[in-house]
Design a protein around this motif. Structure first.
Motif, PDB file in Angstrom:
ATOM      1  N   GLN A 227       0.985  -1.446   0.018  1.00  0.00           N
ATOM      2  CA  GLN A 227       0.322  -0.297   0.424  1.00  0.00           C
ATOM      3  C   GLN A 227       0.718   0.811   0.396  1.00  0.00           C
ATOM      4  OE1 GLN A 227      -2.418   0.467   3.083  1.00  0.00           O
ATOM      5  NE2 GLN A 227      -3.812  -1.718   2.494  1.00  0.00           N
ATOM      6  N   ILE A 228       2.148   1.192   0.697  1.00  0.00           N
ATOM      7  CA  ILE A 228       3.025   2.767   0.380  1.00  0.00           C
ATOM      8  C   ILE A 228       3.390   2.866   0.041  1.00  0.00           C
ATOM      9  CG2 ILE A 228       4.695   3.853   2.088  1.00  0.00           C
ATOM     10  CD1 ILE A 228       4.007   1.465   4.932  1.00  0.00           C
ATOM     11  N   GLY A 229       3.904   2.018  -0.572  1.00  0.00           N
ATOM     12  CA  GLY A 229       5.100   1.803  -2.015  1.00  0.00           C
ATOM     13  C   GLY A 229       6.185   3.093  -1.678  1.00  0.00           C
ATOM     14  N   ILE A 230       7.069   2.828  -2.721  1.00  0.00           N
ATOM     15  CA  ILE A 230       8.103   3.550  -2.101  1.00  0.00           C
ATOM     16  C   ILE A 230       8.041   5.064  -2.400  1.00  0.00           C
ATOM     17  CG2 ILE A 230      10.454   3.377  -3.290  1.00  0.00           C
ATOM     18  CD1 ILE A 230      10.090   0.887  -2.395  1.00  0.00           C
ATOM     19  N   ASP A 231       7.250   5.297  -3.222  1.00  0.00           N
ATOM     20  CA  ASP A 231       7.098   6.639  -3.310  1.00  0.00           C
ATOM     21  C   ASP A 231       6.909   7.575  -2.384  1.00  0.00           C
ATOM     22  OD1 ASP A 231       7.479   6.393  -5.803  1.00  0.00           O
ATOM     23  OD2 ASP A 231       5.547   7.005  -6.739  1.00  0.00           O
ATOM     24  N   THR A 232       6.012   7.054  -1.193  1.00  0.00           N
ATOM     25  CA  THR A 232       5.608   7.402   0.077  1.00  0.00           C
ATOM     26  C   THR A 232       6.714   7.490   1.133  1.00  0.00           C
ATOM     27  OG1 THR A 232       3.047   6.814   0.195  1.00  0.00           O
ATOM     28  CG2 THR A 232       3.464   7.761   2.013  1.00  0.00           C
ATOM     29  N   GLY A 235       8.877  10.055  -0.169  1.00  0.00           N
ATOM     30  CA  GLY A 235       8.534  11.318   0.451  1.00  0.00           C
ATOM     31  C   GLY A 235       8.547  11.785   1.931  1.00  0.00           C
ATOM     32  N   VAL A 236       8.404  10.812   2.556  1.00  0.00           N
ATOM     33  CA  VAL A 236       8.152  11.470   3.942  1.00  0.00           C
ATOM     34  C   VAL A 236       9.475  10.700   4.648  1.00  0.00           C
ATOM     35  CG1 VAL A 236       6.106  11.958   4.761  1.00  0.00           C
ATOM     36  CG2 VAL A 236       6.833   9.218   4.558  1.00  0.00           C
ATOM     37  N   GLY A 237      10.521  10.228   4.080  1.00  0.00           N
ATOM     38  CA  GLY A 237      11.624   9.751   4.408  1.00  0.00           C
ATOM     39  C   GLY A 237      12.195   9.704   5.437  1.00  0.00           C
ATOM     40  N   GLY A 385      -3.707  17.123   6.632  1.00  0.00           N
ATOM     41  CA  GLY A 385      -2.515  16.981   6.922  1.00  0.00           C
ATOM     42  C   GLY A 385      -1.725  15.976   7.996  1.00  0.00           C
ATOM     43  N   ILE A 386      -3.349  15.145   9.050  1.00  0.00           N
ATOM     44  CA  ILE A 386      -2.873  14.011   9.076  1.00  0.00           C
ATOM     45  C   ILE A 386      -2.775  12.206   7.261  1.00  0.00           C
ATOM     46  CG2 ILE A 386      -4.060  12.036   9.497  1.00  0.00           C
ATOM     47  CD1 ILE A 386      -3.141  13.323  11.999  1.00  0.00           C
ATOM     48  N   GLY A 387      -3.368  12.943   6.515  1.00  0.00           N
ATOM     49  CA  GLY A 387      -2.963  12.164   5.592  1.00  0.00           C
ATOM     50  C   GLY A 387      -2.036  11.960   5.168  1.00  0.00           C
ATOM     51  N   ILE A 388      -0.810  13.107   5.080  1.00  0.00           N
ATOM     52  CA  ILE A 388       0.701  13.082   5.091  1.00  0.00           C
ATOM     53  C   ILE A 388       1.211  11.970   5.780  1.00  0.00           C
ATOM     54  CG2 ILE A 388       2.740  14.339   4.871  1.00  0.00           C
ATOM     55  CD1 ILE A 388       1.286  16.978   4.102  1.00  0.00           C
ATOM     56  N   ILE A 389       1.034  11.176   6.639  1.00  0.00           N
ATOM     57  CA  ILE A 389       1.826  10.727   7.923  1.00  0.00           C
ATOM     58  C   ILE A 389       1.412   9.435   8.113  1.00  0.00           C
ATOM     59  CG2 ILE A 389       3.220  12.937   8.893  1.00  0.00           C
ATOM     60  CD1 ILE A 389       1.219  12.370  11.609  1.00  0.00           C
ATOM     61  N   GLY A 391      -0.132   7.373   5.784  1.00  0.00           N
ATOM     62  CA  GLY A 391       0.824   5.969   5.610  1.00  0.00           C
ATOM     63  C   GLY A 391       1.597   5.058   6.069  1.00  0.00           C
ATOM     64  N   VAL A 392       2.832   6.144   6.947  1.00  0.00           N
ATOM     65  CA  VAL A 392       3.207   5.165   6.921  1.00  0.00           C
ATOM     66  C   VAL A 392       3.079   5.016   9.020  1.00  0.00           C
ATOM     67  CG1 VAL A 392       5.286   6.013   5.523  1.00  0.00           C
ATOM     68  CG2 VAL A 392       4.462   7.435   8.005  1.00  0.00           C
ATOM     69  N   ASP A 393       2.230   4.759   9.429  1.00  0.00           N
ATOM     70  CA  ASP A 393       1.921   5.570  10.926  1.00  0.00           C
ATOM     71  C   ASP A 393       2.068   3.876  11.131  1.00  0.00           C
ATOM     72  OD1 ASP A 393       1.261   6.876  12.429  1.00  0.00           O
ATOM     73  OD2 ASP A 393       0.156   5.221  12.902  1.00  0.00           O
ATOM     74  N   ARG A 394       1.701   2.780  10.602  1.00  0.00           N
ATOM     75  CA  ARG A 394       2.174   1.746  10.776  1.00  0.00           C
ATOM     76  C   ARG A 394       3.488   1.456  11.203  1.00  0.00           C
ATOM     77  NH1 ARG A 394      -1.622  -2.668  13.358  1.00  0.00           N
ATOM     78  NH2 ARG A 394       0.043  -4.053  13.341  1.00  0.00           N
TER      79      ARG A 394
END
Ligand code: ASP
Length: 420
Positions: A227-232, A235-237, A385-389, A391-394
């Motif tokens: 689901q996250i994929g490399i882009d996300t 993006g938030v690396g 803003g929550i949408g941005i973080i 994806g990687v929250d898990r």
């Protein structure tokens, strides 16, 4: 009294690590953004099926979390044996929890301000995950302190459990424990036995769920990677990196506490808590890990049950330094991204809010971010803003829960040292 502790396969942590590595590998192979073998729809459906053991695993844990917390706190309070013990423990433990939360939050704030991960975010990435908003920026329009105190009171227990309001549940259980301490043993024995049954039964369910853990971790990680994929991830690396660096720095603070204050060998300590840490990482829930945290404290660190049965259930639900650090770093990251300028006083108010918020965050997967959303609304960061973080929250949840559980074990060694 000797309590039930769940059994685990000795090689469980190796199997979980293997599950994790295989999960990431397969997830990358299937991830649509990696230009992979299957199309996006098929990858998402496959991901859902692969995650099924993980969904069952988390479902089993969620099923028993509330009774486990209630019974464990009641037993912890009644086993302490006297109001004097409770008082002397409470006056050390609660300030200790607050001080370590502050240290964690300070690390989160310092790293977020010095690294400023927002500068590495691509505008097109923001547009992709959020829609621009002109939300008016209001600073700290939240509840007053008396209103907050009122909200902590468990006036309706059914409502508290329906809403999974862990703080109210903890206060309620604590209260029941104190009532029992003040009544004759003859009157409280049947209820104490019922709680003992409740704790053992819920721990048994967790013991069974752990059989699924390696497959669950494999499936969940694989699904997240798809689901996250490399882009996300890229993006938030920088944001993820700063949170993880913060969590590692807090781990160093813990080891210093273990060595200097608890006067223990840090390598023995780390070996003793390894299993609990891996389970925290795979369950993302301090509460579900609690049986294994107790086991690590009692069987490996040889801590007196009277202390561990009090500090760990309480710590698992209210002591969340990992969550506090993450909430501070995430809040400042989003403030900087959305141009919300906090002055010194506002930053300090935010830090205090986060101490309270981390105490009130239920010890279950993925809730730190929900509580964070409320904090963000209070400081004027657009909800998108929550949408941005998200994806990687898990992944960050797994890391912060590991720190939360480590913090409970560190607190237990400190309390033991001062209770001899
Ligand atoms: N999952 C965390 C815990 O149980 C809470 C959070 O979401 O931060 O410790």
């Amino acid at each position: 009294m000797t309590h039930f502790t769940p059994k685990t396969d000795k090689a469980l942590w190796i199997k979980i690590l293997l599950g994790m590595a295989l999960g990431v590998g397969l997830g990358l192979v299937l991830s649509p953004s990696a230009g992979a073998f299957v199309n996006e729809d098929t990858a998402l459906i496959l991901g859902e099926w692969i995650a099924l053991p993980g969904i069952i695993f988390l479902g089993l844990l969620k099923m028993v979390v509330i009774p486990l917390v209630i019974c464990s706190i009641i037993i912890g309070v009644t086993d302490s044996g006297s109001m004097e013990f409770l008082k002397s423990m409470g006056v050390k433990l609660i300030p200790y929890f607050v001080i370590t939360s502050f240290i964690a939050i300070t690390i989160g704030v310092t790293l977020a301000q010095s690294i400023n991960p927002a500068q590495y975010i691509d505008n097109s990435f923001i547009e992709e995950v959020t829609t621009a908003t002109d939300a008016p920026y209001e600073i700290f329009d939240q509840l007053t302190i008396p209103q907050r105190i009122e909200n902590m009171l468990p006036t309706n227990f059914t409502e508290a459990s329906l809403e999974k309001n862990m703080l109210q549940i903890v206060i309620f259980a604590f209260f029941v424990g104190i009532i029992m301490l003040n009544l004759p043993k003859k009157t409280t024995k049947p209820f104490a036995d019922l709680c003992e049954f409740g704790q053992s039964a819920t721990m048994k369910v967790i013991e069974w769920a752990m059989i699924l853990a390696p497959y669950a971790v494999f499936g969940l990680i694989c699904n997240i990677t798809i689901q996250i994929g490399i882009d996300t991830l890229t993006g938030v690396g920088a944001y993820m990196g700063s949170v993880i660096l913060g969590l590692l720095s807090m781990m160093v603070v813990y080891l210093l506490i273990v060595s200097i204050i608890s006067k223990r060998n840090i390598f023995e300590f780390l070996r003793g808590i390894r299993n609990a840490q891996i389970l925290a990482f795979s369950t993302s829930s301090s509460a579900a890990t609690m049986p294994f945290t107790l086991k690590a404290a009692e069987e490996n660190l040889k801590i007196d049950e009277k202390i561990s049965r009090f500090t760990i259930p309480l710590g698992a639900t209210i002591n969340m330094d990992g969550t506090a650090l993450y909430q501070a770093a995430a809040a400042l990251f989003l403030c900087s991204l959305f141009g919300v300028d906090l002055n010194g006083v506002e930053t300090f108010l935010l830090m205090i809010t986060i101490v309270g918020a981390s105490i009130g965050t239920p010890a279950t997967p993925g809730v730190g971010i929900i509580v964070l959303a409320t904090i963000l609304a209070g400081i004027g960061v657009p909800p998108e803003g929550i949408g941005i973080i998200l994806g990687v929250d898990r992944i960050l949840d797994m890391c912060r829960t590991t720190l939360n559980v480590t913090g409970d074990l560190v607190a237990t060694t400190v309390m033991e040292r001062f209770h001899k």
